[in-house]
Each structure stands twice: as C-alpha cells, then as structure tokens.
Scaffold this motif. Sequence first.
Motif, PDB file in Angstrom:
ATOM      1  N   ARG A 166      39.557  52.507  45.154  1.00 15.96           N
ATOM      2  CA  ARG A 166      39.266  51.431  46.286  1.00 15.96           C
ATOM      3  C   ARG A 166      39.613  50.098  45.905  1.00 15.96           C
ATOM      4  O   ARG A 166      40.363  49.285  46.444  1.00 15.96           O
ATOM      5  N   ARG A 167      38.936  49.821  44.791  1.00 11.03           N
ATOM      6  CA  ARG A 167      38.981  48.487  44.192  1.00 11.03           C
ATOM      7  C   ARG A 167      40.074  47.999  43.785  1.00 11.03           C
ATOM      8  O   ARG A 167      40.825  46.733  43.991  1.00 11.03           O
ATOM      9  N   LEU A 168      40.819  48.858  43.194  1.00 10.46           N
ATOM     10  CA  LEU A 168      42.267  48.558  42.474  1.00 10.46           C
ATOM     11  C   LEU A 168      43.367  48.375  43.601  1.00 10.46           C
ATOM     12  O   LEU A 168      44.072  47.489  43.497  1.00 10.46           O
ATOM     13  N   TRP A 169      43.117  49.325  44.605  1.00  8.51           N
ATOM     14  CA  TRP A 169      44.154  49.259  45.725  1.00  8.51           C
ATOM     15  C   TRP A 169      44.032  48.187  46.568  1.00  8.51           C
ATOM     16  O   TRP A 169      45.065  47.249  46.910  1.00  8.51           O
ATOM     17  N   GLN A 170      42.863  47.505  46.744  1.00  9.35           N
ATOM     18  CA  GLN A 170      42.268  46.295  47.576  1.00  9.35           C
ATOM     19  C   GLN A 170      42.939  45.227  46.662  1.00  9.35           C
ATOM     20  O   GLN A 170      43.337  44.202  47.100  1.00  9.35           O
ATOM     21  N   ALA A 171      42.691  45.247  45.307  1.00  7.54           N
ATOM     22  CA  ALA A 171      43.120  43.972  44.424  1.00  7.54           C
ATOM     23  C   ALA A 171      44.633  43.942  44.564  1.00  7.54           C
ATOM     24  O   ALA A 171      45.077  42.810  44.071  1.00  7.54           O
ATOM     25  N   LEU A 172      45.270  45.013  44.782  1.00  9.54           N
ATOM     26  CA  LEU A 172      46.786  44.957  44.669  1.00  9.54           C
ATOM     27  C   LEU A 172      46.996  44.412  46.033  1.00  9.54           C
ATOM     28  O   LEU A 172      48.193  44.208  46.241  1.00  9.54           O
ATOM     29  N   GLY A 173      46.163  44.158  46.916  1.00  8.70           N
ATOM     30  CA  GLY A 173      46.513  43.472  48.173  1.00  8.70           C
ATOM     31  C   GLY A 173      46.861  44.645  49.312  1.00  8.70           C
ATOM     32  O   GLY A 173      47.386  44.179  50.269  1.00  8.70           O
TER      33      GLY A 173
ATOM     34  N   GLN B 196      46.241  34.617  22.396  1.00  6.14           N
ATOM     35  CA  GLN B 196      45.264  34.072  23.267  1.00  6.14           C
ATOM     36  C   GLN B 196      44.294  35.194  23.640  1.00  6.14           C
ATOM     37  O   GLN B 196      44.686  36.321  23.881  1.00  6.14           O
ATOM     38  N   ASP B 197      43.152  34.936  23.615  1.00  9.09           N
ATOM     39  CA  ASP B 197      41.920  35.928  24.361  1.00  9.09           C
ATOM     40  C   ASP B 197      41.654  35.496  25.904  1.00  9.09           C
ATOM     41  O   ASP B 197      42.085  34.294  25.964  1.00  9.09           O
ATOM     42  N   SER B 198      40.714  36.068  26.285  1.00  5.92           N
ATOM     43  CA  SER B 198      40.491  35.849  27.770  1.00  5.92           C
ATOM     44  C   SER B 198      39.749  34.535  27.889  1.00  5.92           C
ATOM     45  O   SER B 198      39.412  33.960  29.000  1.00  5.92           O
TER      46      SER B 198
ATOM     47  N   PRO C 125      41.245  41.691  38.283  1.00  4.44           N
ATOM     48  CA  PRO C 125      41.968  40.623  38.087  1.00  4.44           C
ATOM     49  C   PRO C 125      43.359  40.836  37.842  1.00  4.44           C
ATOM     50  O   PRO C 125      44.122  40.047  38.311  1.00  4.44           O
ATOM     51  N   ALA C 126      43.637  41.754  36.915  1.00  4.18           N
ATOM     52  CA  ALA C 126      45.214  42.141  36.544  1.00  4.18           C
ATOM     53  C   ALA C 126      45.999  42.887  37.732  1.00  4.18           C
ATOM     54  O   ALA C 126      47.060  42.327  37.879  1.00  4.18           O
ATOM     55  N   ALA C 127      45.200  43.657  38.404  1.00  4.45           N
ATOM     56  CA  ALA C 127      45.561  44.184  39.602  1.00  4.45           C
ATOM     57  C   ALA C 127      46.070  43.088  40.799  1.00  4.45           C
ATOM     58  O   ALA C 127      46.898  43.112  41.532  1.00  4.45           O
ATOM     59  N   ARG C 128      44.983  42.086  40.812  1.00  4.26           N
ATOM     60  CA  ARG C 128      45.326  41.132  42.121  1.00  4.26           C
ATOM     61  C   ARG C 128      46.265  40.227  41.562  1.00  4.26           C
ATOM     62  O   ARG C 128      47.099  39.865  42.388  1.00  4.26           O
ATOM     63  N   SER C 129      46.777  39.959  40.252  1.00  5.59           N
ATOM     64  CA  SER C 129      47.809  39.157  39.805  1.00  5.59           C
ATOM     65  C   SER C 129      49.058  39.883  40.303  1.00  5.59           C
ATOM     66  O   SER C 129      49.919  39.234  40.749  1.00  5.59           O
TER      67      SER C 129
ATOM     68  N   ALA D  92      46.418  55.021  32.898  1.00 10.17           N
ATOM     69  CA  ALA D  92      46.998  55.409  31.601  1.00 10.17           C
ATOM     70  C   ALA D  92      47.099  53.892  30.817  1.00 10.17           C
ATOM     71  O   ALA D  92      46.544  53.815  29.728  1.00 10.17           O
ATOM     72  N   ILE D  93      47.432  53.004  31.706  1.00 12.29           N
ATOM     73  CA  ILE D  93      47.814  51.594  30.766  1.00 12.29           C
ATOM     74  C   ILE D  93      46.366  51.200  30.278  1.00 12.29           C
ATOM     75  O   ILE D  93      46.269  50.713  29.151  1.00 12.29           O
ATOM     76  N   ILE D  94      45.182  51.407  31.100  1.00 12.47           N
ATOM     77  CA  ILE D  94      44.051  50.778  30.792  1.00 12.47           C
ATOM     78  C   ILE D  94      43.344  51.729  29.651  1.00 12.47           C
ATOM     79  O   ILE D  94      42.786  51.305  28.567  1.00 12.47           O
ATOM     80  N   ALA D  95      43.646  52.961  29.628  1.00 12.28           N
ATOM     81  CA  ALA D  95      42.974  54.099  28.697  1.00 12.28           C
ATOM     82  C   ALA D  95      43.709  53.738  27.488  1.00 12.28           C
ATOM     83  O   ALA D  95      43.096  54.094  26.335  1.00 12.28           O
ATOM     84  N   SER D  96      44.802  53.243  27.260  1.00 17.92           N
ATOM     85  CA  SER D  96      45.490  53.042  26.098  1.00 17.92           C
ATOM     86  C   SER D  96      44.969  51.562  25.449  1.00 17.92           C
ATOM     87  O   SER D  96      45.324  51.628  24.506  1.00 17.92           O
ATOM     88  N   GLY D  97      44.166  51.024  26.161  1.00 15.54           N
ATOM     89  CA  GLY D  97      43.828  49.681  25.363  1.00 15.54           C
ATOM     90  C   GLY D  97      44.375  48.368  25.778  1.00 15.54           C
ATOM     91  O   GLY D  97      44.157  47.477  25.347  1.00 15.54           O
ATOM     92  N   ALA D  98      45.673  48.652  26.347  1.00 15.80           N
ATOM     93  CA  ALA D  98      46.699  47.487  26.839  1.00 15.80           C
ATOM     94  C   ALA D  98      45.780  46.401  27.505  1.00 15.80           C
ATOM     95  O   ALA D  98      46.148  45.130  27.494  1.00 15.80           O
ATOM     96  N   ILE D  99      45.197  46.946  28.459  1.00 15.21           N
ATOM     97  CA  ILE D  99      44.345  46.032  29.546  1.00 15.21           C
ATOM     98  C   ILE D  99      42.793  46.527  29.357  1.00 15.21           C
ATOM     99  O   ILE D  99      42.569  47.738  29.355  1.00 15.21           O
ATOM    100  N   ASP D 100      42.062  45.392  28.941  1.00  7.07           N
ATOM    101  CA  ASP D 100      40.420  45.909  29.078  1.00  7.07           C
ATOM    102  C   ASP D 100      39.786  46.407  30.450  1.00  7.07           C
ATOM    103  O   ASP D 100      40.560  45.640  31.306  1.00  7.07           O
ATOM    104  N   GLU D 101      39.091  47.206  30.383  1.00 10.82           N
ATOM    105  CA  GLU D 101      38.876  47.911  31.841  1.00 10.82           C
ATOM    106  C   GLU D 101      38.003  46.771  32.567  1.00 10.82           C
ATOM    107  O   GLU D 101      38.205  46.607  33.926  1.00 10.82           O
ATOM    108  N   SER D 102      37.454  45.807  32.013  1.00 17.80           N
ATOM    109  CA  SER D 102      36.874  44.875  32.736  1.00 17.80           C
ATOM    110  C   SER D 102      37.781  43.847  33.393  1.00 17.80           C
ATOM    111  O   SER D 102      37.380  43.069  34.284  1.00 17.80           O
ATOM    112  N   LEU D 103      39.074  43.900  33.093  1.00 18.79           N
ATOM    113  CA  LEU D 103      40.123  42.825  33.558  1.00 18.79           C
ATOM    114  C   LEU D 103      40.971  43.581  34.303  1.00 18.79           C
ATOM    115  O   LEU D 103      41.975  42.990  34.947  1.00 18.79           O
ATOM    116  N   GLU D 104      40.634  44.855  34.544  1.00 25.07           N
ATOM    117  CA  GLU D 104      41.873  45.438  35.555  1.00 25.07           C
ATOM    118  C   GLU D 104      41.986  45.052  36.891  1.00 25.07           C
ATOM    119  O   GLU D 104      43.005  45.049  37.506  1.00 25.07           O
TER     120      GLU D 104
END
Length: 375
Positions: free
Chosen positions: A60-67, A189-191, A106-110, A92-104
Amino acid sequence: MGPGHGKDGGVTPSDPAPSSGTDVLSVIQSQLENALLGGPLRYTLNEVAELCGLAPARVRRLWQALGLTVDPDPDVVMFTDGDVEALRATAAIIASGAIDESLEVPAARSIGQSMSRLTEWQLNLLNTHVFTQLASAYAKTETPPQEEEIRALIDHIVDRTTELAVSLQSHMWRRHLVATTARAAARPQDSGELHELVVGFADMVGYTRLTRQIDAAALSELLDYFESEVSDVIARHNGWVIKTVGDEVMFAAERPVDAARIALELQDSFRSQKDYPDLRIGLAWGQALPRFGDLFGSVVNIAARLTGAARPGTILVDENLADALSDCEEFRFQTVRTLRLRDFQHSRLYVLRRPREEKKAAVGVEGLHDEDMGL
C-alpha cells in the motif's frame, strides 16, 4: 462493469454506439487498461502482497508513493499481472541493496511524479490522435463509430507505438543516467552529503494576469515556448532542470560561469519575443542537498527570494556568486545595496549584466524595497 460488457471485458453485440466525447473517452480508457496493464484487473491488495512476498501495508505504501490510488477495501480487485511484476521488480531491486529499504518510499515517490508528468502529455497526444482518426474516418457519414471500432483503433495505435515508445523511454533513461553520473562522478554522494552548486529560478512576470487575458491556444503556445526554451538554454550551458512549475523553472549548474550564461541567454531569448512577458531571475551559489532529483538548503531559498525581488527583465545574484565571477570579463555586476534576507545573514546583492548593458543596469536597481525581500 458497465452495460454491454461481458465478464472478460469484451464487447457484446448489444453495445451501443458512443453518443458523445465523454463516452468515447470512457471506451478509450477501458481499452488502454486492457492493452497496457498486462491484462485485466484481477488481484486484491492481499493477493498481490502474497504473490510478491511483501506485507500488505508495504504494498500500500509503495503503490501510494508511486502516485496511484489504493482502495481502502482490501477485497477490491485493483491490480493486474503487470502490476505484480512491477512490484516484484521493486522488491528485487531493494533486496539487491541498490536502494536502501529506508529510501524505498521517497524513491517510489520520485518515480511516480516523473512518470505522471510524462504520461499526462503522452495521453493528451494519444487522445487527440484517436479523435482525429475517428473524425477523419466518419467525416462523410452521420453514423457514429461503434464501440468495437473505437477499441480496434486503440489496439492498432497501441500495437504500432507502444514498442517504439518503450524503447525510446528506456534508452533516454540510460542517457540521462549516464549524464547524471558524469555530473556526480567526481563526488560520489550519500543521502546526507552537501554539494557546491549554483541554484537558479526564472519566472515569467505577470503570468497570472496574462492568463486572464489570452485564450487557451495562446497560453499553450506560451508555455510550450517557455518550457522548450529554458530546457534548451540550460542544457546548452551544462546545467540541468530541477523542476518546472507553471510559469517558473528551477535549475542548477556546477560552475558559476555556466549559471550566469544560462541566466543571460534566457533574458535575451524572452526579450526577443515582443508579445511574451519578461523574465525575472535569481541566482545563488552555495551548498545544496540533492535528494531524488530535487535540491534543498538555504541556497535554494535565497535564489527563490532573489527571483521574487528582481525587477522584470533583470537577474539578481548573491554575493557568493558575484565574488566567484568577479574576474570574468564577460560579466558585469552592479551593487544594489546591503539587504537582509529573512532568516539569513546580511548579504550584498548584485544585478548581473553584460558589459554592453551599462545603461540598462539601473532598471534592476530602481524600485527594490525592503518588502520585496520579505523583511
């Protein structure tokens, strides 16, 4: 499911002919859902969560963040097979470590905000094309198109253009990824890392008043010119657009000289259009925090306030940028006076111009009052 539709979303022989533009749009929307979303709606929120191995609250959070809207009733069918694959890819992208779970989120919102803007104009073009095709096909008859004919036309257009559009978008994503990487290569850069940048804003003077005086076609032409011209000029001088909101663009550049050239060329461009409004531009140099395509920090606020205080057709810059360009012969600066920007230190402000613009410089100085700076 409306009248005339079978359980599989198909059209029954009793389907009425669309009687208005609204009816045609409904048919277009329905057929686009079938053609583009990987099949019909078939899964509830809980079913999608189970298929993706994610908690329902996280979906739900991810889907709503995607607008995208999530029905509060978890038993409502609202997801397609394509949606399931997209959410699996996200996990899968988050599990790979490419995106930190805490940033999923904001990333989805972008991603959602970028895709929403892209698809809005694409759908406008598609709808216009469909109506044009229908008008052409039925120009010599009073018989309105049947629903199955509209759906067939949609399928034809989608089949012809989807693969090309996906290929183009995929390649342009790669090109922009390379361009962004090139800007950041020297400074991984880091966050929480600040970067030295010039931040600028440019907005059209009197835009709100102008919108009440011109028709929709003229307004569309003005906005097209504004968006295309600012994008071209900014890219030509090694800057990049952060965002465009109506009559205002926010941009950035790593080198002060590039930012100054962008501002001056934008002013030249709009001065050459006698029926278009003047621009006012503000530039500030300092540390900004890049975050999901946007910039944050005091330098952003300073640039925005300088823009609001600038006279029509002029460029106001802060002391940091003027000092950085003081030895550059292609620019001249005229001091305004020392003013205190609200919530910031005292800062000397300057009007940026070219050497040949000596007589025009006063235009940017006269009429600046304390209230212009939000004191």
